[in-house]
Design a protein around this motif. Structure first.
Motif, PDB file in Angstrom:
ATOM      1  N   HIS A  76      15.268  97.130 -10.169  1.00 18.18           N
ATOM      2  CA  HIS A  76      14.024  96.679  -9.540  1.00 18.18           C
ATOM      3  C   HIS A  76      12.855  97.275 -10.325  1.00 18.18           C
ATOM      4  O   HIS A  76      12.277  98.295  -9.954  1.00 18.18           O
ATOM      5  CB  HIS A  76      13.974  97.100  -8.071  1.00 18.18           C
ATOM      6  N   LEU A 112      17.450  99.098  -1.101  1.00 24.46           N
ATOM      7  CA  LEU A 112      17.289  97.891  -1.917  1.00 24.46           C
ATOM      8  C   LEU A 112      17.224  98.240  -3.400  1.00 24.46           C
ATOM      9  O   LEU A 112      17.762  97.510  -4.243  1.00 24.46           O
ATOM     10  CB  LEU A 112      16.021  97.148  -1.499  1.00 24.46           C
ATOM     11  N   THR A 118       9.537  93.495  -0.395  1.00 24.70           N
ATOM     12  CA  THR A 118      10.414  93.178   0.731  1.00 24.70           C
ATOM     13  C   THR A 118      10.248  94.202   1.845  1.00 24.70           C
ATOM     14  O   THR A 118      10.205  93.853   3.035  1.00 24.70           O
ATOM     15  CB  THR A 118      11.876  93.129   0.256  1.00 24.70           C
ATOM     16  N   THR A 119      10.125  95.463   1.468  1.00 24.44           N
ATOM     17  CA  THR A 119       9.961  96.532   2.458  1.00 24.44           C
ATOM     18  C   THR A 119       8.650  96.391   3.217  1.00 24.44           C
ATOM     19  O   THR A 119       8.605  96.584   4.445  1.00 24.44           O
ATOM     20  CB  THR A 119      10.033  97.897   1.761  1.00 24.44           C
ATOM     21  N   TRP A 135      14.728 101.941   3.688  1.00 19.18           N
ATOM     22  CA  TRP A 135      15.007 100.533   3.384  1.00 19.18           C
ATOM     23  C   TRP A 135      14.767 100.266   1.902  1.00 19.18           C
ATOM     24  O   TRP A 135      15.598  99.655   1.240  1.00 19.18           O
ATOM     25  CB  TRP A 135      14.099  99.599   4.190  1.00 19.18           C
ATOM     26  N   CYS A 144      20.675  86.521  -4.476  1.00 22.06           N
ATOM     27  CA  CYS A 144      20.167  87.646  -3.673  1.00 22.06           C
ATOM     28  C   CYS A 144      20.849  87.697  -2.305  1.00 22.06           C
ATOM     29  O   CYS A 144      20.205  87.985  -1.283  1.00 22.06           O
ATOM     30  CB  CYS A 144      18.649  87.533  -3.502  1.00 22.06           C
ATOM     31  N   THR A 170      20.903  91.270  -0.612  1.00 22.97           N
ATOM     32  CA  THR A 170      19.546  91.592  -0.160  1.00 22.97           C
ATOM     33  C   THR A 170      19.197  90.775   1.074  1.00 22.97           C
ATOM     34  O   THR A 170      18.645  91.304   2.055  1.00 22.97           O
ATOM     35  CB  THR A 170      18.542  91.317  -1.284  1.00 22.97           C
ATOM     36  N   ASP A 230      11.582  95.260  -4.458  1.00 25.25           N
ATOM     37  CA  ASP A 230      12.158  96.047  -3.362  1.00 25.25           C
ATOM     38  C   ASP A 230      11.060  96.550  -2.433  1.00 25.25           C
ATOM     39  O   ASP A 230      11.219  96.566  -1.210  1.00 25.25           O
ATOM     40  CB  ASP A 230      12.988  97.211  -3.910  1.00 25.25           C
ATOM     41  N   MET A 273      12.346  89.010  -3.567  1.00 26.14           N
ATOM     42  CA  MET A 273      13.467  89.925  -3.381  1.00 26.14           C
ATOM     43  C   MET A 273      14.214  90.281  -4.656  1.00 26.14           C
ATOM     44  O   MET A 273      15.007  91.224  -4.660  1.00 26.14           O
ATOM     45  CB  MET A 273      14.486  89.318  -2.406  1.00 26.14           C
TER      46      MET A 273
END
Length: 388
Positions: free
Chosen positions: A100, A21, A108-109, A17, A31, A34, A105, A78
């Motif tokens: 990023h 991203l 968010t993960t 993931w 975004c 995303t 990233d 994000m």
């Protein structure tokens, strides 16, 4: 470090993931790709409600626990940065001029990992609101989501977030009670003089001399107008003027940043800058306009929620790897808008000796994703235990 076993089981998925991203960075409020990826994952996990378009491209997912109870908010940012990547990684950014470079990233993960676990186990009462926010870097996505009524709409009673920290050992977690990140303001100073030939300066009103005088006078705000034990950073970061060696220009431009914690210090800086600009305009026979823009407010952790977050962090990474008195930083963070609305806590999680954030060689450390996800998940379970 006692990463929750189920989260450890799907840690390879989290890597995939995060690297997806990383390949597809988006800026500011734009975004949408995303957000679509996040929404798809949340549907796969069986999250009960998925609400899009909050703060333009923000997402809020709701997971119902077992029985009635409050709603706790967990937030991840994000957005990426407008810069070229220099990591050379096989999953490097595929978009020129975007990368990023701050680890959003990874943030968010981590929240996606917690969402998957919480949707599977539901070992908590009440609800959890999963907040995926755009435009942290520039634009105030946190403020936009709050202004869209997120807190009241979903009944969020407290809220938490974390940020990776290069240089801090892997998995170590730091925070502090009270102010942890500064308020950030931007100033622009426009000097309008009267240009002319460099050999005849007596016929001009030199904006360069006036701009330099303003810059020098501004430096005295910190040293002569400010109480030394209250934090303040005031930096002039740009001066632009002139085009040739024999021309006195018409205009000059100065800009910079102000970082504070206390509202009265913020007010004092703005007042003194106004007085300095007015005074130097009269002294050098030029016109000076000050544009002072107040940005993100200070990020202020609630003492009770900070103590609670420290306890949960100690459970995840061990007491020796947690500091609840880590001090504060002059950087800024728009999670402050959410903390202005609800009590909560902002923490840092160590990602080891890597390039610093906002550096073209930076990359989020995938090893800390299960740790952060475990912290978020355990935070919910401890905050809202199931009554049996």
């Amino acid at each position: 470090m006692p990463v929750l076993n189920r989260i450890a089981d799907f840690s390879d998925d989290m890597i995939q993931w995060r690297r997806h991203l990383h390949r597809h960075p988006e800026l500011g409020f734009e975004c949408y790709g995303t957000a679509a990826f996040v929404a798809e994952r949340l549907r796969d996990f069986g999250v009960d409600e998925i609400h899009g378009g909050i703060g333009q491209s923000g997402i809020v997912g709701i997971i119902e626990g077992q029985g009635p109870g409050p709603t706790i908010g967990l937030r991840a940012d994000m957005d990426a940065l407008p810069m070229d990547e220099a990591t050379g990684l096989d999953y490097a950014s595929t978009v020129p001029g975007r990368m990023h470079a701050c680890g959003h990233d990874g943030h968010t993960t981590m929240l996606l990992g917690a969402a998957r676990y919480l949707a599977e186990t539901r070992n908590f009462a009440g609800r959890v609101a999963l907040i995926f926010q755009p435009a942290e870097e520039n634009g105030g996505g946190g403020q936009a989501m709050v202004q869209d009524g997120m807190m009241d709409r979903f009944g969020i009673t407290r809220v938490f977030a974390m940020h990776n920290s290069p240089g801090l050992p892997v998995g170590m977690m730091n925070t502090t009670s009270g102010p942890i990140m500064a308020a950030v303001d931007t100033f622009e100073i426009h000097v309008q003089g009267r240009g002319g030939h460099g050999a005849m300066p007596h016929l001009t009103a030199d904006p360069i001399v006036a701009a330099v005088a303003v810059v020098n006078a501004i430096q005295t705000i910190s040293s002569r107008n400010h109480y030394a034990l209250e934090d303040l950073a005031l930096s002039v970061t740009q001066i632009h003027t002139g085009s040739a060696d024999n021309i006195v220009p018409d205009t000059a431009y100065v800009c910079g940043t102000v970082r504070t914690f206390a509202p009265h210090v913020r007010d004092m800086v703005r007042r003194r800058m106004t007085q300095i600009c007015d005074g130097q305009a009269a002294a050098y026979d030029v016109a000076i306009r000050l544009d002072y823009v107040e940005g993100y407010p200070a990020t202020v952790n609630d003492p009770d929620q900070t103590a609670f977050a420290v306890q949960v962090a100690q459970e995840i990474v061990g007491p020796d790897n947690v500091s609840g008195e880590a001090g504060r930083e002059m950087g800024a963070e728009d999670f402050s808008y959410m903390l202005n609305e609800r009590p909560g806590c902002y923490l840092f999680i160590g990602q080891g000796e890597t390039a610093s954030v906002h550096h073209p060689a930076y990359d989020f450390n995938d090893a800390i994703s299960p740790i952060g996800a475990s912290f978020f998940a355990r935070l919910v379970e401890r905050a809202q235990p199931v009554v049996r």
